[in-house]
Design an enzyme around this catalytic site. Structure first.
Site, short mmCIF file in Angstrom:
data_model
loop_
_atom_site.label_atom_id
_atom_site.label_comp_id
_atom_site.label_asym_id
_atom_site.label_seq_id
_atom_site.Cartn_x
_atom_site.Cartn_y
_atom_site.Cartn_z
N ARG A 173 56.30 3.75 39.95
CA ARG A 173 56.38 4.90 40.85
C ARG A 173 55.52 4.62 42.08
O ARG A 173 54.64 3.76 42.03
CB ARG A 173 55.80 6.14 40.14
CG ARG A 173 56.45 6.41 38.79
CD ARG A 173 55.46 7.05 37.80
NE ARG A 173 56.00 7.07 36.44
CZ ARG A 173 56.69 8.07 35.91
NH1 ARG A 173 56.88 9.15 36.61
NH2 ARG A 173 57.17 7.98 34.69
N ASP A 242 54.38 10.73 42.11
CA ASP A 242 54.43 10.16 40.76
C ASP A 242 55.83 10.32 40.14
O ASP A 242 56.09 9.77 39.08
CB ASP A 242 53.37 10.79 39.84
CG ASP A 242 53.44 12.30 39.84
OD1 ASP A 242 53.24 12.89 40.91
OD2 ASP A 242 53.68 12.90 38.78
N ASP A 252 62.44 11.75 36.15
CA ASP A 252 61.67 12.95 35.78
C ASP A 252 62.39 14.25 36.13
O ASP A 252 62.06 14.93 37.11
CB ASP A 252 60.26 12.91 36.38
CG ASP A 252 59.34 12.02 35.55
OD1 ASP A 252 59.84 11.45 34.55
OD2 ASP A 252 58.16 11.87 35.88
#
Ligand code: AMP
Ligand code: MG
Length: 481
Positions: A173, A242, A252
């Protein structure tokens, strides 16, 4: 299942060696046979249950949790890391390396106050939405398995626990770079950059300025990714650094959502109070995130800091221009117009302008436009409340199409191949999660099945094309962490 561990070749500060914490009575909720086959994983359901619940570790692999930091809503957090995930190992397919990661697999040294677990709801949400993104041809991490743990997790209410097995080109990331750069561990930043180039961008190795080229390559992937998100109405919801990959994959899936009614100001995430990550802000936030990456690499770009700044700034400026162009190109294609000339752009902008006050459905407005080529205007027009304006727009559009002398059959095919009829609408994902909680997997399986062919209409699933009724609308989504 033979896994490897290239990340362990990096220094120890990059990760923690940690095994998943076993769970009580795991049960497979979904297993992605097609993906398992692609990965060449020769495992049966019994083995899948053992490995993807974290109750057994495949032989010869060393599970780890990765270290990273990140900017969350613009504020820097010094240490984040995999607080509820373990990287089981890596697998190589056609010379490409994939991570196999368990999410919700128990505490690690990065868990802070968290329990290291995940509720089943967010596991199912990520499973459905990431697979939908894949079939919409959008770069994304994928879902290999969803497991119910047989244990409970305590959130606002008690919920069943779940573990997602996620496949990613890597879990690097922008926040991974920020972790070392913020500590001024430049040697580690360099090692990370070299590892990244080796794994994701080997073509850079023969070029002159590796670290500038790395920034350019990430910018290039992200620019294509963001344009694709914008073209289908995907709102990530937490574009913190992130949650922003180096590989250019979507990662995510927390409070993410597909927009129903078009409005660039749309926000679903319950924690996004200022609308920082609103639909229309995504391109500029991506530029912000890339600027954070540039900050980490800057001292390697040129010894002369002024020159390094100029070079990096040029990459960031180019990113914004290119992303805008990519978005305009794909949006013009959605209305069947190739090449985003000024005229095509203005037709597009006129349509978008009408869509906002009309609360037009983003997916169906574009999808049903192709029907108007055979004078079946009604499904398209039905998406709008104010008929006068949209009828005028439609006739203008038809004149332009006629002037271009395009083959309408080919045009319909092209438009229908980029304008999906099925998306994972919030209310349907929600229904699938609720049903799973009541041990009914049918809605989830039906959704997964239909989302495998999002561009092909199947009358059997017509109920899944319909936008939510007023009482079905989901106005807020949650991370569920
Ligand atoms: P996310 O918002 O899901 O991207 O996660 C942000 C950070 O919080 C990451 O470092 C996660 O590992 C951590 N985190 C989220 N949920 C949990 C949990 N239940 N237990 C431990 N850490 C968590
Ligand atoms: Mg995250």
């Amino acid at each position: 299942m033979k896994l490897t561990n290239s990340y362990i070749g990096l220094p120890e500060d990059f990760y923690q060696v940690v095994n998943p914490l076993p769970v009580k009575s795991p049960q497979i909720i979904s297993f992605n046979d097609e993906l398992a086959q692609y990965l060449g994983l020769e495992i049966d359901k019994k083995e899948a249950l053992k490995y993807f619940s974290g109750n057994s570790i495949p032989e010869n692999t060393t599970p780890i949790a990765l270290n990273y930091a990140g900017h969350q809503f613009g504020n820097f957090v010094h240490e984040l890391g995999d607080g509820r995930a373990t990287l089981l190992g890596e697998i190589e397919v056609n010379k490409e390396r994939f991570d196999i990661q368990l999410k919700g697999s128990g505490p690690t040294k990065f868990s802070r106050q968290g329990d290291g677990r995940s509720a089943l709801g967010p596991v199912i949400r990520e499973y459905i939405v990431s697979e939908a993104m894949h079939h919409l041809n959008i770069p994304t991490t994928r879902a290999l398995a969803a497991v119910q743990t047989g244990e409970h997790v305590f959130r606002d209410v008690i919920e069943p626990g779940g573990i997602l097995t996620r496949i990613a080109k890597s879990h690097l990331r922008v926040g991974t770079f920020e972790y070392f750069a913020s500590r001024q561990q430049w040697e580690n930043v360099k090692l990370l950059a070299d590892y990244t180039i080796q794994r994701h961008f080997p073509e850079i190795r023969v070029l002159d300025n590796h670290y500038l080229e790395l920034l350019k390559a990430v910018a290039d992937r992200q620019s294509k990714l963001i344009a694709k998100w914008m073209s289908v109405g995907f709102i990530h919801g937490v574009m913190n650094t992130d949650n922003f990959t180096i590989s250019g994959e979507t990662i995510d899936y927390g409070p993410c959502a597909f927009m129903d009614e078009y409005d660039p100001a749309t926000v679903y995430s319950s924690i996004d109070h200022g609308g920082r990550y609103a639909f229309g802000n995504q391109p500029s936030i991506a530029a912000w995130n890339l600027a954070s990456l540039a900050g980490c690499l800057i001292s390697f770009i040129d010894e002369d800091s002024k020159k390094a700044n100029e070079l990096a700034t040029k990459v960031l400026d180019d990113f914004s221009i290119k992303t805008n162009q990519e978005i305009l190109d794909v949006m013009c294609l959605k209305i069947g117009l190739e090449g985003s000339s000024d005229k095509h752009q203005s037709i597009l902008k006129d349509l978008l302008k009408i869509m906002i006050p009309n609360k037009a459905d983003y997916t169906l407005s574009f999808r049903y436009l192709s029907l108007a080529l055979s004078d079946k205007d009604s499904l398209f027009l039905d998406q709008f409340q104010d008929q006068e304006k949209i009828k005028e727009w439609l006739s203008n559009w038809k004149v332009t199409v006629k002037e271009l002398n395009l083959d309408s059959e080919k045009m319909v095919k092209k438009m229908d191949s980029i304008n999906p009829i099925y998306i994972p609408r919030n209310h349907n994902v929600d229904k699938a999660i609720k049903a799973t909680y009541e041990e009914n997997l049918d809605p989830m399986n039906e959704l997964l099945e239909v989302l495998k062919n999002p561009f092909e209409e199947n009358k059997k699933y017509s109920h899944l094309t319909v936008p939510p009724k007023e009482e079905e609308k989901i106005l807020q989504t949650f991370c569920g962490t």
